[in-house]
Design a protein around this motif. Structure first.
Motif, PDB file in Angstrom:
ATOM      1  N   ARG A   1      80.973  38.224  43.507  1.00  0.00           N
ATOM      2  CA  ARG A   1      81.195  38.156  42.138  1.00  0.00           C
ATOM      3  C   ARG A   1      79.551  37.666  42.341  1.00  0.00           C
ATOM      4  NH1 ARG A   1      83.828  34.705  37.848  1.00  0.00           N
ATOM      5  NH2 ARG A   1      85.257  35.568  38.283  1.00  0.00           N
ATOM      6  N   ASP A   2      78.699  37.437  43.416  1.00  0.00           N
ATOM      7  CA  ASP A   2      77.496  37.219  42.334  1.00  0.00           C
ATOM      8  C   ASP A   2      76.395  38.273  43.471  1.00  0.00           C
ATOM      9  OD1 ASP A   2      73.879  36.039  42.454  1.00  0.00           O
ATOM     10  OD2 ASP A   2      74.556  35.761  44.213  1.00  0.00           O
ATOM     11  N   TRP A   3      76.993  39.264  44.891  1.00  0.00           N
ATOM     12  CA  TRP A   3      76.400  40.295  44.908  1.00  0.00           C
ATOM     13  C   TRP A   3      76.790  41.726  44.086  1.00  0.00           C
ATOM     14  CZ3 TRP A   3      79.322  44.172  46.572  1.00  0.00           C
ATOM     15  CH2 TRP A   3      78.451  45.480  47.707  1.00  0.00           C
ATOM     16  N   GLU A   4      78.302  41.450  43.101  1.00  0.00           N
ATOM     17  CA  GLU A   4      78.682  42.562  42.899  1.00  0.00           C
ATOM     18  C   GLU A   4      77.106  42.396  41.320  1.00  0.00           C
ATOM     19  OE1 GLU A   4      81.901  43.804  39.669  1.00  0.00           O
ATOM     20  OE2 GLU A   4      82.463  42.130  40.857  1.00  0.00           O
ATOM     21  N   ARG A   5      77.542  41.493  40.927  1.00  0.00           N
ATOM     22  CA  ARG A   5      75.763  41.587  39.918  1.00  0.00           C
ATOM     23  C   ARG A   5      75.066  41.486  40.387  1.00  0.00           C
ATOM     24  NH1 ARG A   5      77.593  35.746  37.731  1.00  0.00           N
ATOM     25  NH2 ARG A   5      76.517  35.319  39.637  1.00  0.00           N
ATOM     26  N   GLU A   6      74.306  41.608  41.007  1.00  0.00           N
ATOM     27  CA  GLU A   6      73.033  42.163  41.947  1.00  0.00           C
ATOM     28  C   GLU A   6      72.747  43.897  42.123  1.00  0.00           C
ATOM     29  OE1 GLU A   6      72.494  40.257  45.617  1.00  0.00           O
ATOM     30  OE2 GLU A   6      70.986  38.278  45.250  1.00  0.00           O
ATOM     31  N   GLN A   7      74.081  43.999  42.122  1.00  0.00           N
ATOM     32  CA  GLN A   7      74.375  45.438  42.038  1.00  0.00           C
ATOM     33  C   GLN A   7      74.200  46.189  41.471  1.00  0.00           C
ATOM     34  OE1 GLN A   7      74.175  46.661  46.040  1.00  0.00           O
ATOM     35  NE2 GLN A   7      73.601  44.651  45.955  1.00  0.00           N
ATOM     36  N   LYS A   8      75.017  45.566  40.472  1.00  0.00           N
ATOM     37  CA  LYS A   8      75.628  46.816  39.196  1.00  0.00           C
ATOM     38  C   LYS A   8      73.587  46.243  38.482  1.00  0.00           C
ATOM     39  CE  LYS A   8      79.815  45.906  37.845  1.00  0.00           C
ATOM     40  NZ  LYS A   8      80.475  45.273  37.070  1.00  0.00           N
TER      41      LYS A   8
ATOM     42  N   THR B   1      75.878  51.919  37.155  1.00  0.00           N
ATOM     43  CA  THR B   1      77.152  52.658  37.603  1.00  0.00           C
ATOM     44  C   THR B   1      78.291  51.098  37.954  1.00  0.00           C
ATOM     45  OG1 THR B   1      76.265  53.808  39.172  1.00  0.00           O
ATOM     46  CG2 THR B   1      76.528  54.507  37.063  1.00  0.00           C
ATOM     47  N   PHE B   2      77.611  50.703  39.139  1.00  0.00           N
ATOM     48  CA  PHE B   2      78.463  50.054  40.679  1.00  0.00           C
ATOM     49  C   PHE B   2      80.126  49.685  39.975  1.00  0.00           C
ATOM     50  CE2 PHE B   2      78.860  46.004  43.151  1.00  0.00           C
ATOM     51  CZ  PHE B   2      78.933  47.407  44.748  1.00  0.00           C
ATOM     52  N   THR B   3      80.206  49.241  40.921  1.00  0.00           N
ATOM     53  CA  THR B   3      81.908  48.776  41.287  1.00  0.00           C
ATOM     54  C   THR B   3      82.639  48.927  42.449  1.00  0.00           C
ATOM     55  OG1 THR B   3      83.638  50.932  40.883  1.00  0.00           O
ATOM     56  CG2 THR B   3      82.690  49.840  38.419  1.00  0.00           C
ATOM     57  N   LEU B   4      82.716  47.212  42.235  1.00  0.00           N
ATOM     58  CA  LEU B   4      83.464  47.240  43.512  1.00  0.00           C
ATOM     59  C   LEU B   4      84.588  48.710  44.413  1.00  0.00           C
ATOM     60  CD1 LEU B   4      84.292  43.406  43.383  1.00  0.00           C
ATOM     61  CD2 LEU B   4      82.645  44.774  45.161  1.00  0.00           C
TER      62      LEU B   4
END
Length: 291
Positions: free
Chosen positions: A122-129, A134-137
């Motif tokens: 979740r932390d990595w996803e937050r960094e990518q966003k 437009t980033f999604t897993l």
């Protein structure tokens, strides 16, 4: 045969140890030791029941001495069950302690605690966003699968899927990957150490000499070979087996035809084209005569 095969069961456990081998001349002590190893019940708390088809044939309380042979208790043929009744009121196996996983305390985090943790998905996803709104897993997983498939096709020498190309380093990249596309060296770059100017004037069919080794042959290919790295290469068919290939590069992609070990890919700076006839090994005037 003196071997007997029995099943071992336990009053506190659901598990059944099937086809455990004994010799009918083994002692009761041996049987008790095996039960202890498999169930954790020490011999002093083992009340044993010898069963056949669910019927108790013999009972062996803990007070029976260890020196008796198994045959003495009728354990002389296959298919019997030795059931251990655990007499220990404080046994570790009581109440499902050895088997009931629901009794194991599980590690749990609240949503708030997990959200505060660093290094999680979740932390990595937050960094990518934060980098790309437009980033999604799901999108990331789809792009990764497409890249892996493109790399696979490249290794097999197949055409790349639409939206992918091989950069100057021989790496399969996506057209919309700005970082990698920017770093790719343009095909016409004159500042490239191995740019087009390093192979200027060289054409397929020309005789040539390659260093090191003054190896002679003919130019068979001029151009890029992404599998070997960026820039331009000369494919040479050597007169003698002094090469490393048969005209194929990595992953079997063929650029020209040559006999095994008669082909090679070399940089333009190591190739001279001109009047380099094939050497006559019987020519005594050759400067490479054997001394």
């Amino acid at each position: 045969a003196s071997t007997v095969v029995v099943d071992l069961t336990h009053s506190n456990l659901q598990q059944r140890h099937i086809e455990v081998r004994f010799d009918k001349h083994d002692t009761l002590e041996r049987l008790r030791q095996r039960i202890h190893q498999k169930t954790g019940t020490s011999p002093g708390f083992q009340h044993l029941q010898i069963k056949s088809a669910g019927q108790v044939l013999t009972e062996i309380p803990p007070s029976v001495e260890d020196h008796f042979k198994l045959g003495y208790f009728g354990i002389e043929h296959h298919g019997l069950e030795v059931h251990c009744v655990d007499l220990n009121p404080h046994s570790g196996s009581r109440g499902g302690q050895y088997e009931d996983v629901s009794l194991v305390k599980k590690f749990e985090l609240t949503e708030e605690e997990y959200d505060r943790r660093k290094g999680t998905l979740r932390d990595w996803e937050r960094e990518q966003k934060a980098k790309d709104s437009t980033f999604t897993l799901a999108k990331h997983a789809k792009q990764h699968r497409e890249l892996v498939e493109a790399q696979r096709q490249h290794k097999l020498g197949l055409p790349l899927p639409k939206g992918f190309f091989v950069d100057s380093n021989g790496t399969v990249v996506r057209d919309d990957d700005e970082d990698k596309v920017t770093s790719a060296v343009p095909a016409s770059s004159s500042t490239d150490e191995h740019g087009e100017d390093t192979v200027a004037g060289m054409q397929v069919g020309m005789r040539c000499q390659v260093e090191p080794g003054a190896r002679r042959g003919s130019v068979s290919y001029v151009g890029r070979v992404p599998e070997l790295g960026g820039g331009f290469w000369i494919g040479v068919t050597f007169d003698e087996p002094v090469g490393k290939t048969d005209g194929t590069a990595k992953w079997g992609k063929r650029y020209f035809e040559a006999m095994p070990k008669h082909g090679g890919f070399v940089r333009g700076k190591n190739v001279a084209v001109g009047d380099f006839p094939e050497r006559d090994i019987f020519d005594e005037d050759s400067d490479e005569d054997e001394l």
